[in-house]
Design an enzyme around this catalytic site. Structure first.
Site, PDB file in Angstrom:
ATOM      1  N   ASP A 261       0.855  -1.194   0.000  1.00  0.00           N
ATOM      2  CA  ASP A 261       0.000   0.000   0.000  1.00  0.00           C
ATOM      3  C   ASP A 261       0.889   1.241   0.000  1.00  0.00           C
ATOM      4  O   ASP A 261       1.828   1.358   0.811  1.00  0.00           O
ATOM      5  CB  ASP A 261      -0.888  -0.032   1.250  1.00  0.00           C
ATOM      6  CG  ASP A 261      -1.963   1.045   1.197  1.00  0.00           C
ATOM      7  OD1 ASP A 261      -3.134   0.700   0.964  1.00  0.00           O
ATOM      8  OD2 ASP A 261      -1.640   2.234   1.392  1.00  0.00           O
ATOM      9  N   ASN A 269      -2.326  12.881  -4.179  1.00  0.00           N
ATOM     10  CA  ASN A 269      -3.456  13.341  -5.003  1.00  0.00           C
ATOM     11  C   ASN A 269      -3.823  14.783  -4.676  1.00  0.00           C
ATOM     12  O   ASN A 269      -4.042  15.601  -5.577  1.00  0.00           O
ATOM     13  CB  ASN A 269      -4.683  12.459  -4.731  1.00  0.00           C
ATOM     14  CG  ASN A 269      -4.728  11.244  -5.632  1.00  0.00           C
ATOM     15  OD1 ASN A 269      -4.167  11.255  -6.721  1.00  0.00           O
ATOM     16  ND2 ASN A 269      -5.378  10.194  -5.177  1.00  0.00           N
ATOM     17  N   HIS A 274      -4.941  14.369  -9.396  1.00  0.00           N
ATOM     18  CA  HIS A 274      -5.265  12.972  -9.668  1.00  0.00           C
ATOM     19  C   HIS A 274      -4.429  12.381 -10.803  1.00  0.00           C
ATOM     20  O   HIS A 274      -4.064  11.209 -10.774  1.00  0.00           O
ATOM     21  CB  HIS A 274      -6.753  12.874 -10.017  1.00  0.00           C
ATOM     22  CG  HIS A 274      -7.419  11.717  -9.373  1.00  0.00           C
ATOM     23  ND1 HIS A 274      -7.753  11.681  -8.029  1.00  0.00           N
ATOM     24  CD2 HIS A 274      -7.819  10.525  -9.874  1.00  0.00           C
ATOM     25  CE1 HIS A 274      -8.315  10.525  -7.753  1.00  0.00           C
ATOM     26  NE2 HIS A 274      -8.378   9.804  -8.849  1.00  0.00           N
ATOM     27  N   ASP A 278      -2.248   9.104 -10.667  1.00  0.00           N
ATOM     28  CA  ASP A 278      -2.343   7.940 -11.572  1.00  0.00           C
ATOM     29  C   ASP A 278      -0.958   7.521 -12.073  1.00  0.00           C
ATOM     30  O   ASP A 278      -0.643   6.331 -12.173  1.00  0.00           O
ATOM     31  CB  ASP A 278      -3.225   8.286 -12.779  1.00  0.00           C
ATOM     32  CG  ASP A 278      -4.706   8.238 -12.421  1.00  0.00           C
ATOM     33  OD1 ASP A 278      -5.020   7.896 -11.260  1.00  0.00           O
ATOM     34  OD2 ASP A 278      -5.543   8.556 -13.288  1.00  0.00           O
ATOM     35  N   GLU A 304      -5.104   2.226  -4.186  1.00  0.00           N
ATOM     36  CA  GLU A 304      -3.634   2.385  -4.246  1.00  0.00           C
ATOM     37  C   GLU A 304      -2.945   1.210  -3.583  1.00  0.00           C
ATOM     38  O   GLU A 304      -1.890   1.350  -2.994  1.00  0.00           O
ATOM     39  CB  GLU A 304      -3.193   3.715  -3.605  1.00  0.00           C
ATOM     40  CG  GLU A 304      -4.111   4.306  -2.586  1.00  0.00           C
ATOM     41  CD  GLU A 304      -4.070   3.610  -1.226  1.00  0.00           C
ATOM     42  OE1 GLU A 304      -4.929   2.727  -1.034  1.00  0.00           O
ATOM     43  OE2 GLU A 304      -3.208   3.952  -0.407  1.00  0.00           O
TER      44      GLU A 304
HETATM   45  N1  LIG Z   1      -4.975   9.060  -8.587  1.00  0.00           N
HETATM   46  C1  LIG Z   1      -5.673   8.028  -8.102  1.00  0.00           C
HETATM   47  N2  LIG Z   1      -5.984   7.965  -6.809  1.00  0.00           N
HETATM   48  C2  LIG Z   1      -6.663   6.907  -6.353  1.00  0.00           C
HETATM   49  C3  LIG Z   1      -7.074   5.856  -7.193  1.00  0.00           C
HETATM   50  N3  LIG Z   1      -7.721   4.941  -6.439  1.00  0.00           N
HETATM   51  C4  LIG Z   1      -7.728   5.420  -5.157  1.00  0.00           C
HETATM   52  N4  LIG Z   1      -7.071   6.588  -5.106  1.00  0.00           N
HETATM   53  C5  LIG Z   1      -6.865   7.463  -3.921  1.00  0.00           C
HETATM   54  O1  LIG Z   1      -6.036   6.811  -2.996  1.00  0.00           O
HETATM   55  C6  LIG Z   1      -6.230   7.482  -1.737  1.00  0.00           C
HETATM   56  C7  LIG Z   1      -6.166   6.480  -0.636  1.00  0.00           C
HETATM   57  O2  LIG Z   1      -6.155   7.193   0.539  1.00  0.00           O
HETATM   58  P1  LIG Z   1      -6.190   6.556   1.976  1.00  0.00           P
HETATM   59  O3  LIG Z   1      -6.865   5.220   1.917  1.00  0.00           O
HETATM   60  O4  LIG Z   1      -6.725   7.560   2.931  1.00  0.00           O
HETATM   61  O5  LIG Z   1      -4.690   6.235   2.308  1.00  0.00           O
HETATM   62  P2  LIG Z   1      -3.345   7.067   2.191  1.00  0.00           P
HETATM   63  O6  LIG Z   1      -3.535   8.521   1.981  1.00  0.00           O
HETATM   64  O7  LIG Z   1      -2.486   6.370   1.179  1.00  0.00           O
HETATM   65  O8  LIG Z   1      -2.731   6.881   3.605  1.00  0.00           O
HETATM   66  P3  LIG Z   1      -2.118   5.565   4.223  1.00  0.00           P
HETATM   67  O9  LIG Z   1      -2.514   4.400   3.369  1.00  0.00           O
HETATM   68  O10 LIG Z   1      -2.685   5.472   5.570  1.00  0.00           O
HETATM   69  O11 LIG Z   1      -0.639   5.774   4.239  1.00  0.00           O
HETATM   70  C8  LIG Z   1      -7.558   8.221  -1.835  1.00  0.00           C
HETATM   71  O12 LIG Z   1      -7.311   9.607  -1.869  1.00  0.00           O
HETATM   72  C9  LIG Z   1      -8.130   7.749  -3.151  1.00  0.00           C
HETATM   73  O13 LIG Z   1      -8.862   8.796  -3.807  1.00  0.00           O
HETATM   74  C10 LIG Z   1      -6.732   5.953  -8.574  1.00  0.00           C
HETATM   75  O14 LIG Z   1      -7.044   5.086  -9.393  1.00  0.00           O
HETATM   76  N5  LIG Z   1      -6.044   7.037  -8.994  1.00  0.00           N
END
Ligand SMILES: Nc1nc2c(ncn2[C@@H]2O[C@H](COP(=O)(O)OP(=O)(O)OP(=O)(O)O)[C@@H](O)[C@H]2O)c(=O)[nH]1
Length: 382
Positions: A261, A269, A274, A278, A304
């Site tokens: 992760d 983001n 975004h 990506d 992610e």
């Molecule tokens: N650009 C992009 N962002 C994505 C995609 N799928 C999910 N995300 C973003 O990934 C982020 C995941 O955030 P969180 O689950 O809060 O986790 P984090 O900010 O990585 O924090 P930790 O995992 O706790 O370190 C969210 O902002 C989602 O919008 C994608 O296909 N493209």
């Protein structure tokens, strides 16, 4: 004994070519983005149809302009199929060669028609250039084609066609040099035109078969892969997992999962947008894949988070692989993209009975611990 009137054969193949051109155009309209070259083939076929029509009309209208038009359309049509095949195999289309041959071929044919009428010379010119168009396509198929039946079918047909034209070229050249008067029987020419048209039709069918096969491969790839990162999707992972599970069980070997992760991805983001997010995802997927063994595979179920399956690996091997991934992300730092770290959870199948869901849950818990303990680290499932 069936007797075939050459003119009727020519007429029928010309009609069928129109139908095939429509089939090709509709295929181009439906999946032209995925499979290139179909529109060129359709255009080429229509040019050949035009050539067939002008040839058939020569008995009723002034011969010279009609036969000149026939030759022009023959070069233009066969040349377009060459361009189509080049595009199909992802090669740059040789437009200069195309126009060079169409212009030079037409000029030479016109010269040996009007200025210094010579049938053998005309035939030599036509078969030389037509040979080039076929031979170039045969080269492309054998060099860049897959080993599937459709490719071999097309490759074999086009090679035969190239050889037939080569023989005709040899005979015409000999006749031209030794001033032998070739039989200019209308029936012979019509038969030749009919067979030529029929072969062009068969080649079109073979090209369509190749294009359909290509589409099938693309669709299969799409149904099992994530379009953003190119790694497996949930469906692809399930298939890969099932296959490997059976293999490893049979061989009595361990199998380990890794859940990766990206840390603070939301901040990436939020800060860079975004689109950059990506690109970071694709970058991480690439870095992970490049670090793994051939037998391992990566999946993205969305978000992610990535799942890696490591057949024939225990926790210790997986631990080393995880460290290699963290290291790779530091080394592969892309100056265009923000630097990211990852947290990794590792879980090894505890027993033959343990389900994938149960293993995923344990690995997920390990990943959660890695996050809790400060991120950018690896934790083992308990
Ligand atoms: N650009 C992009 N962002 C994505 C995609 N799928 C999910 N995300 C973003 O990934 C982020 C995941 O955030 P969180 O689950 O809060 O986790 P984090 O900010 O990585 O924090 P930790 O995992 O706790 O370190 C969210 O902002 C989602 O919008 C994608 O296909 N493209």
């Amino acid at each position: 004994m069936i007797s075939l009137d050459p003119k009727t054969v020519l007429f029928m193949t010309t009609l069928m070519s129109v139908a095939m051109a429509i089939v090709m155009y509709s295929a181009h309209a439906n999946f032209g983005k995925e499979v290139k070259g179909l529109d060129r083939w359709a255009m080429g076929l229509l040019a050949l149809v035009g050539g067939g029509v002008t040839f058939m009309l020569r008995d009723y209208l002034p011969q010279t302009p009609l036969l000149l038009a026939t030759n022009f359309l023959l070069f233009a049509g066969l040349g377009l199929s060459m361009i189509g095949t080049q595009e199909f195999f992802g090669r740059p289309p040789a437009w200069r060669v195309y126009w060079g041959i169409v212009a030079a071929g037409f000029a030479l044919v016109a010269w040996f028609f009007v200025v210094r009428p010579d049938f053998a010379a005309r035939l030599t010119v036509v078969s030389a250039f037509v040979f080039y168009f076929y031979a170039e396509q045969a080269r492309l198929v054998w060099r860049y084609g897959t080993s599937h039946f459709s490719t071999r079918f097309f490759g074999t047909l086009i090679t035969i066609q190239a050889l037939v034209v080569l023989v005709r070229f040899g005979m015409a050249l000999r006749a031209m040099v030794s001033h032998i008067d070739l039989i200019r029987d209308n029936t012979v020419t019509s038969i030749y035109m009919g067979i030529g048209n029929f072969m062009a039709l068969m080649l079109t069918v073979a090209f369509m078969t190749m294009a359909t096969r290509r589409l099938q491969t693309i669709l299969e790839q799409r149904s099992t892969h994530d379009p953003l990162t190119g790694v497996l999707n949930r469906r692809g992972f399930a298939l890969f997992y099932e296959y490997q599970r059976l293999q490893m069980r049979r061989a009595g070997k361990p199998m380990t999962l890794m859940e990766i992760d990206i840390d603070h991805f939301k901040a990436v983001n939020d800060r860079f947008g975004h689109m950059v997010g990506d690109k970071v995802l694709a970058h991480v997927a690439r870095a992970v894949r490049e670090t793994l063994r051939e037998t391992d595979d990566v999946a993205r179920f969305g978000g992610e988070e990535f799942i890696v399956l490591l057949p024939d690996s225990d926790e210790r091997n997986a631990m080393l692989a995880a460290e290699r991934i963290r290291d790779a992300l530091r080394r592969f730092a892309d100056i265009q993209l923000p630097m990211v770290t990852v947290s990794i959870g590792i879980g090894c199948h505890a027993s033959d009975e343990e389900s994938l869901d149960a293993l995923l849950a344990r690995t997920d818990a390990a990943l959660y611990r890695a996050k809790q303990n400060g991120r950018d680290r690896v934790e083992l499932a308990t």
